[in-house]
Design a protein around this motif. Structure first.
Motif, PDB file in Angstrom:
ATOM      1  N   VAL A  94      -2.884  24.431  30.445  1.00 53.61           N
ATOM      2  CA  VAL A  94      -2.801  24.237  31.889  1.00 53.61           C
ATOM      3  C   VAL A  94      -1.802  25.270  32.391  1.00 53.61           C
ATOM      4  N   VAL A  95      -2.258  26.148  33.287  1.00 51.82           N
ATOM      5  CA  VAL A  95      -1.444  27.298  33.677  1.00 51.82           C
ATOM      6  C   VAL A  95      -1.115  27.250  35.172  1.00 51.82           C
ATOM      7  N   ASP A  96       0.179  27.240  35.469  1.00 55.05           N
ATOM      8  CA  ASP A  96       0.701  27.218  36.828  1.00 55.05           C
ATOM      9  C   ASP A  96       0.797  28.670  37.316  1.00 55.05           C
ATOM     10  N   ARG A  97      -0.168  29.134  38.087  1.00 56.89           N
ATOM     11  CA  ARG A  97      -0.357  30.525  38.554  1.00 56.89           C
ATOM     12  C   ARG A  97      -0.831  31.442  37.419  1.00 56.89           C
ATOM     13  N   TYR A  98      -1.682  32.404  37.826  1.00 58.47           N
ATOM     14  CA  TYR A  98      -2.246  33.336  36.829  1.00 58.47           C
ATOM     15  C   TYR A  98      -2.538  34.641  37.560  1.00 58.47           C
ATOM     16  N   ALA A  99      -3.534  35.381  37.107  1.00 62.62           N
ATOM     17  CA  ALA A  99      -3.813  36.697  37.691  1.00 62.62           C
ATOM     18  C   ALA A  99      -4.168  36.623  39.178  1.00 62.62           C
ATOM     19  N   PHE A 100      -4.646  35.468  39.636  1.00 66.83           N
ATOM     20  CA  PHE A 100      -5.058  35.341  41.040  1.00 66.83           C
ATOM     21  C   PHE A 100      -3.852  35.416  41.965  1.00 66.83           C
ATOM     22  N   SER A 101      -2.750  34.793  41.546  1.00 66.36           N
ATOM     23  CA  SER A 101      -1.505  34.976  42.300  1.00 66.36           C
ATOM     24  C   SER A 101      -1.091  36.433  42.254  1.00 66.36           C
ATOM     25  N   GLY A 102      -1.250  37.042  41.081  1.00 64.99           N
ATOM     26  CA  GLY A 102      -0.879  38.449  40.935  1.00 64.99           C
ATOM     27  C   GLY A 102      -1.585  39.307  41.970  1.00 64.99           C
ATOM     28  N   VAL A 103      -2.896  39.143  42.062  1.00 67.07           N
ATOM     29  CA  VAL A 103      -3.692  39.954  42.986  1.00 67.07           C
ATOM     30  C   VAL A 103      -3.426  39.539  44.435  1.00 67.07           C
ATOM     31  N   ALA A 104      -3.355  38.244  44.692  1.00 69.89           N
ATOM     32  CA  ALA A 104      -3.183  37.788  46.076  1.00 69.89           C
ATOM     33  C   ALA A 104      -1.854  38.260  46.658  1.00 69.89           C
ATOM     34  N   PHE A 105      -0.784  38.195  45.869  1.00 65.43           N
ATOM     35  CA  PHE A 105       0.526  38.587  46.408  1.00 65.43           C
ATOM     36  C   PHE A 105       0.632  40.103  46.581  1.00 65.43           C
ATOM     37  N   THR A 106       0.215  40.879  45.574  1.00 60.04           N
ATOM     38  CA  THR A 106       0.356  42.334  45.731  1.00 60.04           C
ATOM     39  C   THR A 106      -0.583  42.852  46.806  1.00 60.04           C
ATOM     40  N   SER A 107      -1.800  42.330  46.859  1.00 54.94           N
ATOM     41  CA  SER A 107      -2.742  42.879  47.838  1.00 54.94           C
ATOM     42  C   SER A 107      -2.388  42.453  49.263  1.00 54.94           C
ATOM     43  N   ALA A 108      -1.468  41.519  49.401  1.00 60.30           N
ATOM     44  CA  ALA A 108      -0.958  41.165  50.734  1.00 60.30           C
ATOM     45  C   ALA A 108       0.041  42.216  51.245  1.00 60.30           C
ATOM     46  N   LYS A 109       0.474  43.126  50.367  1.00 57.54           N
ATOM     47  CA  LYS A 109       1.370  44.212  50.794  1.00 57.54           C
ATOM     48  C   LYS A 109       0.552  45.332  51.418  1.00 57.54           C
ATOM     49  N   GLU A 110       1.212  46.192  52.180  1.00 58.18           N
ATOM     50  CA  GLU A 110       0.530  47.317  52.821  1.00 58.18           C
ATOM     51  C   GLU A 110      -0.023  48.271  51.756  1.00 58.18           C
ATOM     52  N   ASN A 111      -1.230  48.776  52.002  1.00 59.95           N
ATOM     53  CA  ASN A 111      -1.811  49.852  51.181  1.00 59.95           C
ATOM     54  C   ASN A 111      -2.164  49.473  49.747  1.00 59.95           C
ATOM     55  N   PHE A 112      -2.468  48.202  49.519  1.00 56.84           N
ATOM     56  CA  PHE A 112      -2.977  47.807  48.204  1.00 56.84           C
ATOM     57  C   PHE A 112      -4.367  47.221  48.364  1.00 56.84           C
ATOM     58  N   CYS A 113      -5.322  47.704  47.588  1.00 57.60           N
ATOM     59  CA  CYS A 113      -6.652  47.112  47.677  1.00 57.60           C
ATOM     60  C   CYS A 113      -6.849  46.137  46.518  1.00 57.60           C
ATOM     61  N   LEU A 114      -7.757  45.194  46.759  1.00 61.52           N
ATOM     62  CA  LEU A 114      -8.032  44.153  45.779  1.00 61.52           C
ATOM     63  C   LEU A 114      -8.426  44.742  44.425  1.00 61.52           C
ATOM     64  N   GLU A 115      -9.289  45.773  44.467  1.00 57.90           N
ATOM     65  CA  GLU A 115      -9.813  46.332  43.223  1.00 57.90           C
ATOM     66  C   GLU A 115      -8.705  46.917  42.352  1.00 57.90           C
ATOM     67  N   TRP A 116      -7.802  47.664  42.978  1.00 60.40           N
ATOM     68  CA  TRP A 116      -6.686  48.227  42.201  1.00 60.40           C
ATOM     69  C   TRP A 116      -5.860  47.103  41.592  1.00 60.40           C
TER      70      TRP A 116
END
Ligand code: 2DT
Ligand code: MG
Length: 212
Positions: A94-116
């Motif tokens: 049972v994992v509390d946060r995983y890669a989805f948090s990783g992508v969601a938080f970084t891609s919320a910054k300016e100039n980051f796309c989901l794919e990268w």
């Protein structure tokens, strides 16, 4: 593997939705029901990489945005060997946060796309179930103020939520949205039911690779 493999179950959601509480409760309940289950969380702040991330989140040090994204990912990769070992031994994770948090938080910054943002995590063990604990910003606010860590502010969290919604559109992943406004007990019971169903369904299936 007489009893089959364990399931990889991830909890995601916004701050104060109850991810950590529910993850802990789920592991306790699964163990009490006689299953083998372990709790993990990301970031896992105890390793060297995790300590660096911890210092970044606490604003004790600055890290370039791409670099910290890769560190969050590396913090998952450094646990992959032991995760796979446990899953193959029949232990449900049972994992509390995983890669989805990783992508969601970084891609919320300016100039980051989901794919990268997704690339560094491609190939991680693929979750058998991702529970998204859904809570409106108003309900989250009613549970108390934000903490003082990086990212803990309303406007940024709104962007994070949008990124999560993009990720949840991916039909190759088994997302389930849970109503996190319910009481801890009611939500726990629902989560335990879907978790046990998933454990049964995947025990003889191979573990997948995320985003591959
Ligand atoms: P918690 O202590 O609530 O888990 O907060 N984060 C997390 C990222 O930016 N990237 C990641 O890959 C992960 C796993 C979310 C930790 C904070 O770190 C953010 C909130
Ligand atoms: Mg938490």
């Amino acid at each position: 593997m007489a009893g089959g493999r364990g399931a990889l179950i991830v909890l995601e959601g916004m701050d104060r939705a109850g991810k950590s509480t529910q993850s802990r409760r789920l592991v306790q309940a699964l163990q009490a029901a006689g299953h083998r289950a372990d709790l993990l969380r990301f970031p896992e702040r105890t390793t060297e990489i995790g300590q660096l991330i911890g210092a970044y989140l606490a604003r004790e040090r600055e890290l370039e945005d791409h670099a910290v994204h890769l560190l969050f990912s590396a913090n998952r990769w450094e646990h992959v060997t032991s995760m796979k070992e446990k899953l193959h031994q029949g232990i449900t994770l049972v994992v509390d946060r995983y890669a989805f948090s990783g992508v969601a938080f970084t891609s919320a910054k300016e100039n980051f796309c989901l794919e990268w943002c997704k690339q560094p995590d491609a190939g991680l063990p693929k979750p058998d179930l991702i529970l998204f604990l859904q809570l409106s910003p108003e309900e989250a606010a009613a549970r108390g103020n934000f903490g003082r860590e990086r990212y803990e502010n309303g406007p940024f969290q709104k962007k994070v939520l949008q990124s999560f919604h993009h990720l949840m559109n991916e039909k190759t992943l088994n997302w389930k949205t849970m109503d996190a406004s319910k009481s801890i007990e009611d939500l726990h019971r629902e989560i335990k039911t879907v978790a046990e169903k998933t454990m049964q369904e995947v025990k003889d299936k191979p573990l997948g690779e995320l985003w591959k």
